[in-house]
Design a protein around this motif. Structure first.
Motif, PDB file in Angstrom:
ATOM      1  N   LEU A 183       0.663  -1.283  -0.054  1.00 23.68           N
ATOM      2  CA  LEU A 183       0.053  -0.114   0.115  1.00 23.68           C
ATOM      3  C   LEU A 183       0.806   1.205   0.024  1.00 23.68           C
ATOM      4  O   LEU A 183       0.362   2.507  -0.596  1.00 23.68           O
ATOM      5  CB  LEU A 183      -1.002   0.315   1.313  1.00 23.68           C
ATOM      6  CG  LEU A 183      -2.005  -0.910   1.180  1.00 23.68           C
ATOM      7  CD1 LEU A 183      -2.940  -0.830   2.495  1.00 23.68           C
ATOM      8  CD2 LEU A 183      -3.026  -0.335   0.184  1.00 23.68           C
ATOM      9  N   GLU A 184       2.141   1.173   0.624  1.00 26.29           N
ATOM     10  CA  GLU A 184       2.876   2.399   0.708  1.00 26.29           C
ATOM     11  C   GLU A 184       3.262   2.977  -0.525  1.00 26.29           C
ATOM     12  O   GLU A 184       3.331   4.193  -0.794  1.00 26.29           O
ATOM     13  CB  GLU A 184       4.236   1.827   1.248  1.00 26.29           C
ATOM     14  CG  GLU A 184       4.476   1.944   2.808  1.00 26.29           C
ATOM     15  CD  GLU A 184       4.122   3.175   3.489  1.00 26.29           C
ATOM     16  OE1 GLU A 184       4.984   4.170   2.785  1.00 26.29           O
ATOM     17  OE2 GLU A 184       3.412   3.376   4.290  1.00 26.29           O
ATOM     18  N   LYS A 190      -6.117   2.372  -8.385  1.00 22.66           N
ATOM     19  CA  LYS A 190      -5.853   1.359  -9.170  1.00 22.66           C
ATOM     20  C   LYS A 190      -5.665   0.077  -8.446  1.00 22.66           C
ATOM     21  O   LYS A 190      -5.664   0.051  -7.224  1.00 22.66           O
ATOM     22  CB  LYS A 190      -4.329   1.975  -9.797  1.00 22.66           C
ATOM     23  CG  LYS A 190      -4.168   3.140 -10.409  1.00 22.66           C
ATOM     24  CD  LYS A 190      -4.468   2.684 -12.038  1.00 22.66           C
ATOM     25  CE  LYS A 190      -3.893   3.940 -12.846  1.00 22.66           C
ATOM     26  NZ  LYS A 190      -4.849   5.158 -12.830  1.00 22.66           N
ATOM     27  N   PRO A 191      -6.057  -0.814  -9.323  1.00 23.69           N
ATOM     28  CA  PRO A 191      -5.977  -2.398  -8.746  1.00 23.69           C
ATOM     29  C   PRO A 191      -4.801  -2.721  -7.772  1.00 23.69           C
ATOM     30  O   PRO A 191      -3.794  -2.470  -8.252  1.00 23.69           O
ATOM     31  CB  PRO A 191      -6.364  -3.294  -9.804  1.00 23.69           C
ATOM     32  CG  PRO A 191      -6.915  -2.360 -11.106  1.00 23.69           C
ATOM     33  CD  PRO A 191      -6.370  -1.025 -10.633  1.00 23.69           C
ATOM     34  N   LEU A 192      -5.108  -3.264  -6.537  1.00 25.41           N
ATOM     35  CA  LEU A 192      -4.006  -3.506  -5.661  1.00 25.41           C
ATOM     36  C   LEU A 192      -3.529  -4.837  -6.171  1.00 25.41           C
ATOM     37  O   LEU A 192      -4.170  -5.807  -6.477  1.00 25.41           O
ATOM     38  CB  LEU A 192      -4.293  -3.608  -4.272  1.00 25.41           C
ATOM     39  CG  LEU A 192      -4.485  -2.344  -3.362  1.00 25.41           C
ATOM     40  CD1 LEU A 192      -5.180  -2.719  -2.169  1.00 25.41           C
ATOM     41  CD2 LEU A 192      -3.188  -1.944  -3.130  1.00 25.41           C
ATOM     42  N   ASN A 202      -9.244  -3.716  -4.067  1.00 28.93           N
ATOM     43  CA  ASN A 202      -9.430  -2.365  -3.618  1.00 28.93           C
ATOM     44  C   ASN A 202      -9.637  -2.207  -2.167  1.00 28.93           C
ATOM     45  O   ASN A 202     -10.143  -3.254  -1.414  1.00 28.93           O
ATOM     46  CB  ASN A 202     -10.857  -2.047  -4.043  1.00 28.93           C
ATOM     47  CG  ASN A 202     -10.769  -2.029  -5.585  1.00 28.93           C
ATOM     48  OD1 ASN A 202     -10.091  -1.333  -6.352  1.00 28.93           O
ATOM     49  ND2 ASN A 202     -11.638  -2.929  -6.296  1.00 28.93           N
ATOM     50  N   ILE A 203      -9.202  -1.229  -1.530  1.00 29.56           N
ATOM     51  CA  ILE A 203      -9.414  -0.917   0.047  1.00 29.56           C
ATOM     52  C   ILE A 203     -10.138   0.472   0.074  1.00 29.56           C
ATOM     53  O   ILE A 203      -9.544   1.449  -0.671  1.00 29.56           O
ATOM     54  CB  ILE A 203      -8.325  -1.072   0.817  1.00 29.56           C
ATOM     55  CG1 ILE A 203      -7.592  -2.417   0.641  1.00 29.56           C
ATOM     56  CG2 ILE A 203      -8.640  -0.625   2.246  1.00 29.56           C
ATOM     57  CD1 ILE A 203      -6.367  -2.482   1.714  1.00 29.56           C
ATOM     58  N   ILE A 204     -11.473   0.655   0.800  1.00 31.72           N
ATOM     59  CA  ILE A 204     -12.133   1.848   0.789  1.00 31.72           C
ATOM     60  C   ILE A 204     -12.388   1.869   2.254  1.00 31.72           C
ATOM     61  O   ILE A 204     -12.594   1.245   3.095  1.00 31.72           O
ATOM     62  CB  ILE A 204     -13.606   1.682   0.228  1.00 31.72           C
ATOM     63  CG1 ILE A 204     -13.465   1.454  -1.297  1.00 31.72           C
ATOM     64  CG2 ILE A 204     -14.285   2.907   0.581  1.00 31.72           C
ATOM     65  CD1 ILE A 204     -14.949   0.957  -1.804  1.00 31.72           C
ATOM     66  N   GLY A 212      -2.720   4.267  -0.644  1.00 37.68           N
ATOM     67  CA  GLY A 212      -3.115   3.214  -1.646  1.00 37.68           C
ATOM     68  C   GLY A 212      -4.552   2.887  -1.271  1.00 37.68           C
ATOM     69  O   GLY A 212      -5.116   1.981  -2.138  1.00 37.68           O
ATOM     70  N   CYS A 213      -5.375   3.480  -0.618  1.00 32.32           N
ATOM     71  CA  CYS A 213      -6.797   3.191  -0.249  1.00 32.32           C
ATOM     72  C   CYS A 213      -7.659   4.533  -0.770  1.00 32.32           C
ATOM     73  O   CYS A 213      -7.130   5.532  -0.873  1.00 32.32           O
ATOM     74  CB  CYS A 213      -6.851   3.078   1.062  1.00 32.32           C
ATOM     75  SG  CYS A 213      -5.939   1.750   1.866  1.00 32.32           S
ATOM     76  N   LEU A 214      -8.918   4.120  -1.074  1.00 31.73           N
ATOM     77  CA  LEU A 214      -9.702   5.301  -1.377  1.00 31.73           C
ATOM     78  C   LEU A 214     -10.504   5.530  -0.155  1.00 31.73           C
ATOM     79  O   LEU A 214     -10.951   4.788   0.591  1.00 31.73           O
ATOM     80  CB  LEU A 214     -10.709   4.713  -2.500  1.00 31.73           C
ATOM     81  CG  LEU A 214     -10.184   4.394  -3.996  1.00 31.73           C
ATOM     82  CD1 LEU A 214     -11.241   3.843  -4.860  1.00 31.73           C
ATOM     83  CD2 LEU A 214     -10.117   5.908  -4.795  1.00 31.73           C
ATOM     84  N   THR A 215     -11.039   6.837  -0.052  1.00 33.72           N
ATOM     85  CA  THR A 215     -11.717   7.115   1.167  1.00 33.72           C
ATOM     86  C   THR A 215     -13.135   6.913   0.592  1.00 33.72           C
ATOM     87  O   THR A 215     -13.439   6.604  -0.591  1.00 33.72           O
ATOM     88  CB  THR A 215     -11.687   8.751   1.555  1.00 33.72           C
ATOM     89  OG1 THR A 215     -12.136   9.404   0.223  1.00 33.72           O
ATOM     90  CG2 THR A 215     -10.479   8.996   1.738  1.00 33.72           C
ATOM     91  N   TRP A 216     -14.227   6.695   1.588  1.00 32.84           N
ATOM     92  CA  TRP A 216     -15.469   6.343   1.101  1.00 32.84           C
ATOM     93  C   TRP A 216     -16.126   7.746   0.035  1.00 32.84           C
ATOM     94  O   TRP A 216     -16.703   7.241  -0.837  1.00 32.84           O
ATOM     95  CB  TRP A 216     -16.459   6.824   2.333  1.00 32.84           C
ATOM     96  CG  TRP A 216     -17.963   6.284   2.095  1.00 32.84           C
ATOM     97  CD1 TRP A 216     -18.956   7.205   2.055  1.00 32.84           C
ATOM     98  CD2 TRP A 216     -18.532   5.285   1.979  1.00 32.84           C
ATOM     99  NE1 TRP A 216     -20.167   6.571   1.680  1.00 32.84           N
ATOM    100  CE2 TRP A 216     -20.067   5.421   1.727  1.00 32.84           C
ATOM    101  CE3 TRP A 216     -18.047   3.947   1.905  1.00 32.84           C
ATOM    102  CZ2 TRP A 216     -20.810   4.239   1.613  1.00 32.84           C
ATOM    103  CZ3 TRP A 216     -18.962   2.951   1.668  1.00 32.84           C
ATOM    104  CH2 TRP A 216     -20.362   3.012   1.508  1.00 32.84           C
TER     105      TRP A 216
END
Length: 605
Positions: A183-184, A190-192, A202-204, A212-216
């Protein structure tokens, strides 16, 4: 057709002209949708859509569409702890937006979306959006630490994870950073590709912005990339027997197993449970049981949503917040495990809480002490309280007492089978059916039995026999009126010198002592008898008692062999996050505390 002949002599087919005209005018004419027949609750104060005690052939998105059609302006959610109030119509708009976001993130039908959160609004939106596009919602226990979280996310092949920052002593962000060091350097959106969680794309994050994550909000804004028609197309292609949810069993024994439940399983189980509670648009339910557990997802959310009731969730159980919500929202229904009701009854705010609107609720999750049930009926005005018995593998309800059953039935039994569910009691050794009032293993069969454990065919075959009967591992008996009484777990049963002893019977009696707040009875190893009885007791605040005092009290009312040899006064019981007491942990502590290591190694046939 006067005007047609005058202005367009060559157009004389009314079949072409009139539909075109009607379509053009429709934007100026308010549509009155044709509604089906609605039913009224017993007191004629509220309405509901589907006839009681019948199964419905609908998927989750179809249920929500129908409720919006009938009750668009009925409140679906009214939070007291955060700013989220939505009507059913507004809630569906939120669901559709996030459904488009999930599609934009590459979630396909059958993919797994995990939600690791307390009862926040995003939990509900994620659930309904996921099941609307044919994906599978995986629930994650809020108490999980890194070891369990890695196991679940790997075993479930999770594609997209929605998570809050943490809960109590579990730091979800820290856990995910350790599991996914990639994630760093990853780019959000973009796909992890991570080594330890190979399927995760994906991580939200709901609470904060992480690398590396999207916020809500960022995830929600992706909805613009996908037309709403794609959501409708996906919703229409779902089969009612498709898996829509994976619940990981509490794992009070061994590794948790992913129970695969379908739209048909959950929609109908929630509907029939709501029917037994006489839920309708007149009801407001306080939801403080965890949503990752069937108690929240099926007995609370699905029961409400299939009856157009209003939900007032609290992120996690707190007796103070629960009592405040009952006051503020004039709550009519409240579900909980016995320990929750005990905590509310003993809280300092209890006396200044108005229970005048309270009517019903479900006590379940672990055996319900008769004394606590009576207190709840009398002091919390829950005159129509019911008990549901079941397990996750049965979506979860198998039996339920009805609101109009006599109080003796509702306090002393778990009721009779729900519509569409067959139940029977068999001898655990031989599998033969047993007569009424004889203890044996509880078996269930019907629409509610799971599809199986995810990627565990052997475990599935061990739980569901070739005739479709689910073996619950619970000891129960049926009375002459067809009501069932749960007497314990096959594994919890104490065998003392060849005598079968059921902990629940002793627990129920100890509860009647005025100084006792809560109690659990377990079996501990013993050289002479094989097993001895131990009672772990929580006293009411400010009370004192000796072990001998309690033993004398029990001995004077119960058979001598049922009097516990050991009594331990404790301040709490080890629980998993679903509120289930982990008796195997209590046994481990007891062996350590009483130095019974040698006895515990005795081998039996």
């Amino acid at each position: 057709l006067e005007w047609v002949k005058r202005w367009a002599a060559d157009l004389d087919d009314a079949g072409v002209v009139f539909p075109n005209f009607a379509n053009y005018m429709s934007r100026y004419v308010k549509k009155g949708s044709i509604r089906g027949r609605l039913f009224e609750n017993k007191t004629k104060t509220g309405k509901y859509i589907w006839e009681k005690d019948t199964l419905i052939d609908l998927t989750f998105p179809q249920v929500l569409d129908r409720v919006v059609e009938e009750f668009p302006d009925q409140y679906a959610f009214r939070y007291t702890t955060t700013d989220y109030t939505r009507t059913y119509s507004e809630f569906r708009d939120d669901v559709d937006t996030f459904a488009r976001s999930l599609i934009a993130l590459g979630v396909k039908p059958g993919d797994h979306v995990a939600i690791w959160a307390t009862n926040v609004p995003q939990w509900f939106v994620t659930f309904w959006a996921t099941v609307k596009i044919g994906a599978v919602l995986v629930t994650v226990n809020t108490a999980y630490k890194i070891y369990e979280a890695e196991y679940l996310l790997r075993q479930s092949d999770t594609h997209t994870l929605v998570m809050i920052d943490g809960y109590k002593d579990s730091d979800y962000v820290g856990i995910i950073k350790e599991l996914c060091p990639e994630l760093e350097t990853a780019e959000a959106g973009k796909p992890l590709y991570t080594k330890r969680l190979p399927f995760l794309r994906n991580i939200i994050t709901v609470d904060s912005k992480q690398k590396g994550c999207l916020t809500w909000d960022e995830a929600m804004s992706l909805a613009d990339r996908v037309p709403i028609e794609e959501v409708y197309r996906r919703a229409l292609s779902i089969n009612k027997h498709d898996v829509c949810n994976m619940q990981y069993t509490s794992g009070t024994t061994g590794f948790p197993k992913g129970v695969m439940l379908t739209h048909y399983n959950i929609v109908n189980n929630g509907k029939c449970i709501g029917d037994c509670m006489d839920l309708s648009t007149a009801d407001k339910m306080l939801i403080h049981v965890p949503m990752f557990h069937c108690f929240g997802m099926v007995l609370s959310m699905t029961a409400c949503m299939t009856h157009g009731a209003t939900m007032c969730p609290i992120p996690y159980f707190s007796p103070r917040l629960s009592l405040a919500c009952i006051n503020q929202e004039k709550i009519t229904a409240c579900n909980g495990v016995p320990t929750m009701f005990i905590a509310m009854l003993e809280h300092e705010d209890f006396a200044k809480t108005d229970f005048s609107h309270m009517r019903t609720g479900i006590m379940a999750g672990s055996p319900c002490p008769v004394k606590v049930m009576q207190d709840v009926v009398e002091k919390m005005n829950m005159k129509e309280i019911t008990i549901v018995y079941g397990q996750t593998e049965a979506s979860p309800g198998c039996t339920q007492s009805r609101v109009d059953d006599p109080i003796e039935v509702r306090v002393n039994t778990v009721g009779r089978p729900l519509p569409g569910v067959e139940c029977k009691i068999v001898d655990p050794q031989t599998g033969k059916d047993l007569p009424d009032n004889v203890d044996g293993e509880f078996l269930a069969r019907g629409y509610n039995v799971m599809k199986g454990y995810y990627k565990m065919p052997e475990a599935t075959a061990a739980a569901i026999d070739e005739d479709g009967w689910l073996h619950t591992g619970d000891l129960a008996r049926r009375d002459e009126n067809g009501n069932y009484k749960i007497t314990g777990r096959i594994r919890d049963m104490i065998i003392r010198g060849g005598e079968n002893i059921y902990p629940k019977e002793i627990e129920d009696f100890i509860y009647t002592h005025p100084k006792v707040s809560d109690v659990q009875v377990i079996g501990v190893p013993d050289k002479q008898y094989g097993e001895e009885i131990m009672a772990c007791v929580i006293l009411k605040e400010g009370e004192n008692m000796t072990a001998d005092e309690l033993k004398d009290y029990i001995r004077s009312h119960m058979a001598k062999h049922k009097t516990p040899k050991y009594i331990d006064f404790v301040t709490e019981f080890p629980m998993n996050a679903a509120g289930k007491i982990m008796k195997y942990k209590m046994r481990e502590y007891a062996i350590e505390k009483l130095k019974l290591h040698e006895e515990s190694r005795i081998v039996t046939a």
